[in-house]
Scaffold this motif. Structure first.
Motif, mmCIF file in Angstrom:
data_model
loop_
_atom_site.group_PDB
_atom_site.id
_atom_site.type_symbol
_atom_site.label_atom_id
_atom_site.label_comp_id
_atom_site.label_asym_id
_atom_site.label_seq_id
_atom_site.Cartn_x
_atom_site.Cartn_y
_atom_site.Cartn_z
ATOM 1 N N LEU A 11 -1.134 21.099 15.377
ATOM 2 C CA LEU A 11 -1.508 22.460 15.768
ATOM 3 C C LEU A 11 -3.028 22.543 15.885
ATOM 4 O O LEU A 11 -3.753 22.137 14.973
ATOM 5 C CB LEU A 11 -1.010 23.476 14.739
ATOM 6 N N LYS A 12 -3.512 23.081 16.989
ATOM 7 C CA LYS A 12 -4.953 23.195 17.199
ATOM 8 C C LYS A 12 -5.462 24.529 16.672
ATOM 9 O O LYS A 12 -4.773 25.540 16.728
ATOM 10 C CB LYS A 12 -5.268 23.078 18.694
ATOM 11 N N LYS A 13 -6.690 24.504 16.155
ATOM 12 C CA LYS A 13 -7.264 25.754 15.660
ATOM 13 C C LYS A 13 -7.476 26.726 16.823
ATOM 14 O O LYS A 13 -7.825 26.326 17.942
ATOM 15 C CB LYS A 13 -8.589 25.503 14.943
ATOM 16 N N ASP A 14 -7.232 27.982 16.568
ATOM 17 C CA ASP A 14 -7.490 29.027 17.543
ATOM 18 C C ASP A 14 -8.847 29.637 17.196
ATOM 19 O O ASP A 14 -8.946 30.495 16.321
ATOM 20 C CB ASP A 14 -6.388 30.091 17.479
ATOM 21 N N ALA A 15 -9.886 29.170 17.859
ATOM 22 C CA ALA A 15 -11.249 29.585 17.524
ATOM 23 C C ALA A 15 -11.421 31.101 17.608
ATOM 24 O O ALA A 15 -12.195 31.689 16.837
ATOM 25 C CB ALA A 15 -12.250 28.900 18.452
ATOM 26 N N ALA A 16 -10.697 31.719 18.526
ATOM 27 C CA ALA A 16 -10.824 33.171 18.694
ATOM 28 C C ALA A 16 -10.304 33.929 17.476
ATOM 29 O O ALA A 16 -10.656 35.097 17.264
ATOM 30 C CB ALA A 16 -10.068 33.620 19.945
ATOM 31 N N SER A 17 -9.465 33.274 16.670
ATOM 32 C CA SER A 17 -8.891 33.950 15.503
ATOM 33 C C SER A 17 -9.776 33.828 14.267
ATOM 34 O O SER A 17 -9.544 34.508 13.266
ATOM 35 C CB SER A 17 -7.507 33.375 15.189
ATOM 36 N N ASP A 18 -10.787 32.948 14.300
ATOM 37 C CA ASP A 18 -11.679 32.796 13.145
ATOM 38 C C ASP A 18 -12.350 34.130 12.831
ATOM 39 O O ASP A 18 -12.948 34.768 13.709
ATOM 40 C CB ASP A 18 -12.753 31.745 13.435
ATOM 41 N N LYS A 19 -12.259 34.520 11.566
ATOM 42 C CA LYS A 19 -12.814 35.816 11.194
ATOM 43 C C LYS A 19 -13.298 35.794 9.747
ATOM 44 O O LYS A 19 -12.619 35.284 8.861
ATOM 45 C CB LYS A 19 -11.766 36.909 11.371
ATOM 46 N N MET A 35 -19.510 42.498 -7.558
ATOM 47 C CA MET A 35 -19.989 41.205 -8.007
ATOM 48 C C MET A 35 -19.167 40.090 -7.364
ATOM 49 O O MET A 35 -18.060 40.295 -6.904
ATOM 50 C CB MET A 35 -19.862 41.120 -9.532
ATOM 51 N N GLY A 36 -19.717 38.883 -7.386
ATOM 52 C CA GLY A 36 -18.979 37.721 -6.898
ATOM 53 C C GLY A 36 -18.649 37.855 -5.428
ATOM 54 O O GLY A 36 -19.466 38.269 -4.615
ATOM 55 N N TRP A 37 -17.365 37.520 -5.080
ATOM 56 C CA TRP A 37 -16.956 37.533 -3.673
ATOM 57 C C TRP A 37 -16.036 38.709 -3.378
ATOM 58 O O TRP A 37 -15.232 38.666 -2.467
ATOM 59 C CB TRP A 37 -16.256 36.220 -3.335
ATOM 60 N N SER A 38 -16.120 39.768 -4.151
ATOM 61 C CA SER A 38 -15.248 40.925 -3.973
ATOM 62 C C SER A 38 -15.323 41.453 -2.537
ATOM 63 O O SER A 38 -16.405 41.694 -2.004
ATOM 64 C CB SER A 38 -15.653 42.033 -4.942
ATOM 65 N N GLY A 39 -14.156 41.620 -1.924
ATOM 66 C CA GLY A 39 -14.094 42.169 -0.574
ATOM 67 C C GLY A 39 -14.233 41.149 0.533
ATOM 68 O O GLY A 39 -14.235 41.501 1.712
ATOM 69 N N LEU A 40 -14.302 39.864 0.188
ATOM 70 C CA LEU A 40 -14.460 38.819 1.203
ATOM 71 C C LEU A 40 -13.100 38.328 1.691
ATOM 72 O O LEU A 40 -12.223 38.019 0.891
ATOM 73 C CB LEU A 40 -15.244 37.644 0.617
ATOM 74 N N THR A 41 -12.929 38.262 3.005
ATOM 75 C CA THR A 41 -11.702 37.738 3.611
ATOM 76 C C THR A 41 -12.075 36.750 4.715
ATOM 77 O O THR A 41 -12.924 37.042 5.558
ATOM 78 C CB THR A 41 -10.848 38.868 4.219
ATOM 79 N N ILE A 42 -11.434 35.581 4.689
ATOM 80 C CA ILE A 42 -11.689 34.524 5.679
ATOM 81 C C ILE A 42 -10.357 34.160 6.324
ATOM 82 O O ILE A 42 -9.374 33.925 5.615
ATOM 83 C CB ILE A 42 -12.304 33.285 5.006
ATOM 84 N N GLN A 43 -10.310 34.086 7.642
ATOM 85 C CA GLN A 43 -9.045 33.847 8.342
ATOM 86 C C GLN A 43 -9.176 32.789 9.427
ATOM 87 O O GLN A 43 -10.204 32.708 10.103
ATOM 88 C CB GLN A 43 -8.540 35.148 8.975
ATOM 89 N N ARG A 44 -8.107 31.995 9.571
ATOM 90 C CA ARG A 44 -8.008 31.050 10.684
ATOM 91 C C ARG A 44 -6.539 30.827 11.032
ATOM 92 O O ARG A 44 -5.677 30.778 10.157
ATOM 93 C CB ARG A 44 -8.649 29.699 10.369
ATOM 94 N N ASP A 45 -6.261 30.656 12.340
ATOM 95 C CA ASP A 45 -4.911 30.347 12.823
ATOM 96 C C ASP A 45 -4.912 28.994 13.526
ATOM 97 O O ASP A 45 -5.883 28.635 14.199
ATOM 98 C CB ASP A 45 -4.425 31.408 13.816
ATOM 99 N N TYR A 46 -3.805 28.273 13.366
ATOM 100 C CA TYR A 46 -3.546 27.032 14.096
ATOM 101 C C TYR A 46 -2.278 27.247 14.914
ATOM 102 O O TYR A 46 -1.264 27.712 14.378
ATOM 103 C CB TYR A 46 -3.353 25.863 13.123
#
Length: 263
Positions: free
Chosen positions: A133-141, A149-160
């Motif tokens: 499955l190839k990464k869908d660059a357009a879905s990177d978010k 504090m810390g990483w509160s509220g951080l969301t990282i997304q990727r689709d293949y």
């Protein structure tokens, strides 16, 4: 040294005031919505004559400025993370000048910048392809609230993706999601051995996890790491559990934990 202390104090103050700020924000939003609704009502009016007759159909001719053209160009907004160093310097300057509101704003911007950069680096370290499955660059978010504090509220997304087969990967620092997953571990919910098995506990790269299957949505794996970070893998049209897990294991959890500073 001063900068670090100021940042620490300001971040702690921010964390303690989150609940109050949220209530203020919600109240402000409600008030704003009412004002907007009233302005719209005043703008469109109702088609009622002085004698009280009329259908009550809104008169749309008064909405907007007469002759205003429709926008047909423009490339939108540039997504540029806040500059961390500049905002820390601004925070220190504002703090020395007793401009605490400005100092707090700059600290939040600095935190937002850090989170966005970390998110981009994590995405850059993920595989280009997984199980064909190839990464869908357009879905990177990368999404960050820049609060707390810390990483509160951080969301990282990727689709293949490949045809109708897809693996979606999400890293979320979300206390509510983490609480829901931990309920399974802490309360020892029953598992079944029959064909109706919908979920079960498992391990992925030495991390405890919950795997689920739904006939309409496919496979889902939730892996809690650290105190509030959750890794979520969703697989659509994988042949079986092993096929799905083979794909999951190509994303190295240890590397992500190291980048997030989780233990």
């Amino acid at each position: 040294m001063f900068t670090c202390c100021a940042v620490a104090v300001l971040l702690l103050s921010t964390a303690n005031s989150q609940g109050i700020l949220k209530k203020i924000k919600d109240k402000a939003q409600q008030t704003t919505d009412k004002i907007i609704d009233k302005k719209i009502d005043d703008a469109i009016g109702t088609n009622t004559n002085n004698d009280g007759s009329g259908s009550g159909t809104p008169d749309m001719s008064s909405v907007g400025r007469s002759g205003k053209p429709s926008n047909k160009s423009g490339e939108g907004l540039i997504s540029t993370p806040p500059n961390v160093s500049e905002n820390l310097t601004s925070a220190e300057t504002a703090f020395k000048a007793a401009k605490y509101s400005d100092a707090r704003y700059s600290v939040r911007q600095a935190m937002l910048g850090v989170q966005m950069e970390i998110g981009k680096k994590i995405l850059a370290g993920l595989p280009e392809t997984i199980s064909g499955l190839k990464k869908d660059a357009a879905s990177d978010k990368v999404t960050s609230a820049g609060w707390g504090m810390g990483w509160s509220g951080l969301t990282i997304q990727r689709d293949y993706k490949q045809d109708d087969k897809q693996l979606s990967f999400t890293i979320a620092n979300n206390a509510m999601w983490m609480q829901a997953v931990n309920m399974y571990f802490n309360n020892n919910y029953m598992q079944t051995s029959g064909s109706e098995q919908k979920w079960k506990q498992t391990k992925v790269q030495d991390e405890k996890a919950i795997i689920e299957f739904d006939a309409s949505s496919g496979y889902k794996l939730s892996v809690p790491v650290g105190q509030t970070t959750l890794l979520v893998y969703e697989g659509v049209n994988f042949t079986n559990e092993q096929d799905f897990m083979n794909a999951v294991n190509q994303i190295k959890i240890a590397a992500i934990k190291e980048q997030l500073g989780e233990k």
